[in-house]
Write a protein that holds these residues in place. Structure first.
Motif, PDB file in Angstrom:
ATOM      1  N   ASP A 109       0.811  -1.222   0.000  1.00 16.88           N
ATOM      2  CA  ASP A 109       0.000   0.000   0.000  1.00 16.88           C
ATOM      3  C   ASP A 109       0.840   1.265   0.000  1.00 16.88           C
ATOM      4  O   ASP A 109       0.305   2.378   0.065  1.00 16.88           O
ATOM      5  CB  ASP A 109      -0.960   0.009   1.195  1.00 16.88           C
ATOM      6  N   GLY A 110       2.162   1.109  -0.063  1.00 14.48           N
ATOM      7  CA  GLY A 110       3.047   2.264  -0.094  1.00 14.48           C
ATOM      8  C   GLY A 110       3.608   2.658   1.252  1.00 14.48           C
ATOM      9  O   GLY A 110       4.512   3.500   1.329  1.00 14.48           O
ATOM     10  N   GLY A 111       3.108   2.085   2.345  1.00 12.57           N
ATOM     11  CA  GLY A 111       3.628   2.383   3.673  1.00 12.57           C
ATOM     12  C   GLY A 111       5.038   1.857   3.849  1.00 12.57           C
ATOM     13  O   GLY A 111       5.408   0.820   3.293  1.00 12.57           O
ATOM     14  N   ALA A 112       5.837   2.566   4.615  1.00 14.05           N
ATOM     15  CA  ALA A 112       7.244   2.209   4.781  1.00 14.05           C
ATOM     16  C   ALA A 112       7.412   0.878   5.511  1.00 14.05           C
ATOM     17  O   ALA A 112       6.709   0.590   6.479  1.00 14.05           O
ATOM     18  CB  ALA A 112       7.974   3.310   5.538  1.00 14.05           C
ATOM     19  N   LEU A 113       8.331   0.068   5.023  1.00 17.53           N
ATOM     20  CA  LEU A 113       8.736  -1.169   5.696  1.00 17.53           C
ATOM     21  C   LEU A 113      10.142  -0.935   6.228  1.00 17.53           C
ATOM     22  O   LEU A 113      11.104  -0.819   5.465  1.00 17.53           O
ATOM     23  CB  LEU A 113       8.722  -2.355   4.721  1.00 17.53           C
ATOM     24  N   ASP A 114      10.251  -0.831   7.542  1.00 22.22           N
ATOM     25  CA  ASP A 114      11.542  -0.542   8.149  1.00 22.22           C
ATOM     26  C   ASP A 114      11.859  -1.579   9.224  1.00 22.22           C
ATOM     27  O   ASP A 114      11.133  -2.559   9.415  1.00 22.22           O
ATOM     28  CB  ASP A 114      11.554   0.870   8.729  1.00 22.22           C
ATOM     29  N   ALA A 115      12.955  -1.337   9.927  1.00 22.06           N
ATOM     30  CA  ALA A 115      13.401  -2.280  10.958  1.00 22.06           C
ATOM     31  C   ALA A 115      12.357  -2.431  12.065  1.00 22.06           C
ATOM     32  O   ALA A 115      12.223  -3.506  12.666  1.00 22.06           O
ATOM     33  CB  ALA A 115      14.738  -1.822  11.539  1.00 22.06           C
ATOM     34  N   ARG A 116      11.607  -1.359  12.328  1.00 21.21           N
ATOM     35  CA  ARG A 116      10.554  -1.437  13.342  1.00 21.21           C
ATOM     36  C   ARG A 116       9.508  -2.479  12.960  1.00 21.21           C
ATOM     37  O   ARG A 116       9.005  -3.223  13.802  1.00 21.21           O
ATOM     38  CB  ARG A 116       9.900  -0.065  13.505  1.00 21.21           C
ATOM     39  N   ILE A 174       7.208 -10.498   7.148  1.00 19.59           N
ATOM     40  CA  ILE A 174       7.173  -9.140   7.702  1.00 19.59           C
ATOM     41  C   ILE A 174       5.780  -8.538   7.485  1.00 19.59           C
ATOM     42  O   ILE A 174       5.275  -8.527   6.355  1.00 19.59           O
ATOM     43  CB  ILE A 174       8.243  -8.257   7.037  1.00 19.59           C
ATOM     44  N   VAL A 175       5.165  -8.078   8.565  1.00 21.40           N
ATOM     45  CA  VAL A 175       3.816  -7.519   8.493  1.00 21.40           C
ATOM     46  C   VAL A 175       3.823  -6.067   8.951  1.00 21.40           C
ATOM     47  O   VAL A 175       4.752  -5.600   9.615  1.00 21.40           O
ATOM     48  CB  VAL A 175       2.822  -8.347   9.341  1.00 21.40           C
ATOM     49  N   ASP A 176       2.775  -5.370   8.619  1.00 25.92           N
ATOM     50  CA  ASP A 176       2.639  -3.940   8.909  1.00 25.92           C
ATOM     51  C   ASP A 176       2.213  -3.740  10.364  1.00 25.92           C
ATOM     52  O   ASP A 176       1.151  -4.217  10.766  1.00 25.92           O
ATOM     53  CB  ASP A 176       1.597  -3.340   7.960  1.00 25.92           C
ATOM     54  N   PRO A 177       2.994  -3.018  11.165  1.00 25.87           N
ATOM     55  CA  PRO A 177       2.628  -2.800  12.571  1.00 25.87           C
ATOM     56  C   PRO A 177       1.290  -2.091  12.761  1.00 25.87           C
ATOM     57  O   PRO A 177       0.645  -2.248  13.808  1.00 25.87           O
ATOM     58  CB  PRO A 177       3.780  -1.945  13.105  1.00 25.87           C
ATOM     59  N   ASP A 178       0.860  -1.332  11.769  1.00 33.07           N
ATOM     60  CA  ASP A 178      -0.379  -0.570  11.914  1.00 33.07           C
ATOM     61  C   ASP A 178      -1.626  -1.408  11.667  1.00 33.07           C
ATOM     62  O   ASP A 178      -2.722  -1.005  12.056  1.00 33.07           O
ATOM     63  CB  ASP A 178      -0.377   0.628  10.962  1.00 33.07           C
ATOM     64  N   THR A 179      -1.481  -2.568  11.015  1.00 37.07           N
ATOM     65  CA  THR A 179      -2.665  -3.369  10.703  1.00 37.07           C
ATOM     66  C   THR A 179      -2.625  -4.776  11.305  1.00 37.07           C
ATOM     67  O   THR A 179      -3.624  -5.487  11.245  1.00 37.07           O
ATOM     68  CB  THR A 179      -2.857  -3.478   9.172  1.00 37.07           C
ATOM     69  N   TYR A 180      -1.487  -5.172  11.863  1.00 35.48           N
ATOM     70  CA  TYR A 180      -1.367  -6.474  12.518  1.00 35.48           C
ATOM     71  C   TYR A 180      -1.107  -6.242  13.999  1.00 35.48           C
ATOM     72  O   TYR A 180      -0.018  -5.772  14.371  1.00 35.48           O
ATOM     73  CB  TYR A 180      -0.241  -7.303  11.896  1.00 35.48           C
ATOM     74  N   PRO A 181      -2.084  -6.524  14.866  1.00 36.15           N
ATOM     75  CA  PRO A 181      -1.936  -6.238  16.294  1.00 36.15           C
ATOM     76  C   PRO A 181      -0.725  -6.934  16.907  1.00 36.15           C
ATOM     77  O   PRO A 181      -0.349  -8.040  16.502  1.00 36.15           O
ATOM     78  CB  PRO A 181      -3.239  -6.782  16.898  1.00 36.15           C
ATOM     79  N   LEU A 192      -1.761  -7.620   4.205  1.00 33.00           N
ATOM     80  CA  LEU A 192      -0.939  -6.500   3.747  1.00 33.00           C
ATOM     81  C   LEU A 192       0.519  -6.926   3.910  1.00 33.00           C
ATOM     82  O   LEU A 192       1.016  -7.045   5.024  1.00 33.00           O
ATOM     83  CB  LEU A 192      -1.221  -5.228   4.555  1.00 33.00           C
ATOM     84  N   GLY A 193       1.167  -7.172   2.786  1.00 33.28           N
ATOM     85  CA  GLY A 193       2.550  -7.610   2.815  1.00 33.28           C
ATOM     86  C   GLY A 193       3.384  -6.821   1.847  1.00 33.28           C
ATOM     87  O   GLY A 193       2.957  -5.802   1.300  1.00 33.28           O
ATOM     88  N   SER A 194       4.595  -7.323   1.595  1.00 33.05           N
ATOM     89  CA  SER A 194       5.504  -6.661   0.661  1.00 33.05           C
ATOM     90  C   SER A 194       6.078  -7.659  -0.326  1.00 33.05           C
ATOM     91  O   SER A 194       7.083  -7.381  -0.972  1.00 33.05           O
ATOM     92  CB  SER A 194       6.647  -5.987   1.429  1.00 33.05           C
TER      93      SER A 194
END
Length: 528
Positions: A109-116, A174-181, A192-194
């Protein structure tokens, strides 16, 4: 590894693909050839869409829609960077592992995938701690740090040269912290993946529509624009769909009858190909130690003494599988024939002697469970043959029970089944992965198996060795313990068969070392 010419065939006359009706699913009128999705059939549907909840063949979908730090480019047998630019141990003791991410990674979705995001993805697996889930893979992990946006550091609580293999499994997607609790499984049916594809739509138990993720940055090179995975209940319906040109490829779940037919005149008379590959998947029985009968060592050893693997392989699977006398399959360091060495040929007399020495007389009541929709159409026949063998000995009174995979998993994880069947498709190609997942208090079976000598000595000792060919002694000793306990009973080792229409290429390249299909390798011969 692959025999592509074994069953190549031609059909005398066939309507061109462009003349097929759109309802067959193969052609969209006027659509460029490379834009049409390749349709893949399988009998192995996901049990979940969240990597934190799965240690099963849901990974087949995950590999294609999520990304891991490391993975397996075509032909590789050891992990290589994917989301990572580089990874390495930073100490000689194999206890600190550092990865640097590729620059500019984003989710689909364009959201950043970082070390966090990487740290979040790993931490939530252990926080959620789903029974039978992938937390058991992280037993050597102490903590994860994200010192900078692109740097991830894993601190291990013990030396573990296999840790890169763990990072390459789809469990570590690796999953998105904003959508995976952080503390709960995502349950909304979305992904939502990469990874190389995005999940355009999903109907549980029916199909998953994947489309190319143009934001993907990794080693995979797309050879198609879209793939639709269709889930079938059995091999027969899947092969009919292939013959009716409603799918292009079958993967996972081909029954022996269908394999034999495709190898014979039926395959030669059709525009189909059958690709055979070396397999490391295994089938085995699990005994519940809490059951009053299966929990008794003498009963388990008596079963091991009676079971005729060769009869199962020949009568049920028509020799499309091989009898297995080791939890570690043929072809991997650590493979043995210890179950044969210990028990020899099937013998009711020897089994009776085992029971008699334990003071057990009369037929032992055992309930054997199997799943109806996970390991192929022969599963029921396999368990009927097991029932026949055990009852023919005069030593057992067998009851067969079955259920669909979703309820089956819940049942064995809650300890409801005295004896149950499982299959195992490796997480990575190492003997470690055929021993470690099944032992310890928390394991892939949801049935605790402490085995302190294995978990406290042999496995830790083997993990200190980076040369995996040099750990044969440790895994041979671990298997001697398993043979004596008979808590796990290997039955057979499979081969990999992929059937495809003749205009599809790439199937022989598409299976990674854990036999997961990398859909991006598939393509039409006329498209590339």
């Amino acid at each position: 590894m692959f025999n592509r010419n074994r069953c190549l065939r031609r059909m005398a006359a066939i309507a061109s693909l462009s003349s097929l009706v759109a309802g067959c699913g193969l052609v969209g009128p006027g659509a460029p050839d490379e834009k049409r999705p390749i349709l893949v059939g399988t009998t192995s549907a996901p049990s979940t869409l969240d990597p934190a909840a799965s240690w099963d063949s849901s990974w087949e979908l995950f590999r294609n829609v999520y990304q891991t730090l490391l993975s397996y480019p075509n032909g590789a047998t050891s992990p290589r960077p994917d989301a990572a630019e580089e990874c390495a141990f930073t100490d000689a003791s194999h206890q600190v592992y550092r990865c640097e991410l590729r620059e500019g990674l984003t989710f689909s979705d364009g959201g950043a995938l970082d070390a966090r995001a990487v740290k979040h993805s790993v931490d939530r697996i252990r926080t959620i701690g789903r029974n039978g889930g992938p937390a058991g893979l992280l037993g050597s992990l102490d903590r994860v740090r994200a010192p900078s946006e692109r740097e991830v550091v894993f601190h291990l609580n013990k030396p573990d040269a296999t840790f890169p293999f763990v990072l390459a499994t789809p469990a570590l997607s690796i999953v998105d912290p904003d959508t995976y609790p952080a503390d709960a499984v995502r349950e909304d049916g979305e992904i939502l993946g990469s990874g190389p594809y995005t999940l355009a739509s999903y109907e549980e138990g029916r199909q998953a529509e994947l489309v190319r993720n143009d934001r993907y940055k990794g080693f995979a090179e797309h050879r198609n624009e879209a793939v639709t995975i269709r889930y079938f209940r059995d091999s027969g319906s899947m092969v009919r769909a292939l013959r009716d040109q409603k799918i292009h490829v079958t993967y996972r779940g081909l029954a022996a009858d269908d394999i034999i037919a495709l190898q014979g005149t039926a395959g030669r008379d059709e525009e189909l190909q059958l690709i055979e590959g070396t397999g490391t998947d295994i089938s085995y029985l699990v005994f519940n130690p809490r059951d009053p009968w299966a929990g008794r060592k003498a009963v388990r050893r008596a079963v091991a003494q009676v079971v005729d693997r060769a009869a199962i392989a020949h009568k049920v699977y028509q020799d499309t599988v091989e009898p297995l006398y080791s939890m570690v399959p043929t072809g991997l360091t650590g493979h043995t024939t210890d179950f044969f060495d210990e028990y020899g040929d099937p013998s009711a007399a020897e089994a009776r002697a085992i029971l008699t020495r334990a003071g057990i007389t009369g037929p032992v009541p055992l309930t054997l469970w199997y799943t109806t929709d996970r390991y192929g159409s022969e599963t029921a026949a396999q368990f009927e043959e097991l029932e026949r063998q055990l009852e023919a000995s005069g030593l057992f009174r067998v009851t067969l029970r079955s259920s669909p995979w979703k309820t089956y998993v819940e049942g064995y994880q809650k300890g409801r089944y005295p004896v149950f069947g499982r299959g195992w498709f490796p997480d990575f190609p190492d003997a470690e992965n055929f021993i470690a997942p099944f032992v310890g208090e928390q394991n892939a079976l949801g049935t605790p198996y402490p085995a302190p000598e294995i978990t406290g000595d042999l496995l830790p000792r083997s993990r200190r060795v980076s040369d995996r060919a040099a750990v044969e002694e440790e895994f041979e000793e671990a298997q001697r313990i398993i043979v004596d306990d008979a808590r796990l009973l290997p039955l057979w080792q499979g081969k990999q068969y992929v059937a495809a229409s003749d205009d599809i290429s790439g199937a022989e390249r598409a299976l990674d070392p854990s036999t997961v299909m990398t859909m991006w390798e598939l393509h039409r011969k006329t498209s590339w």
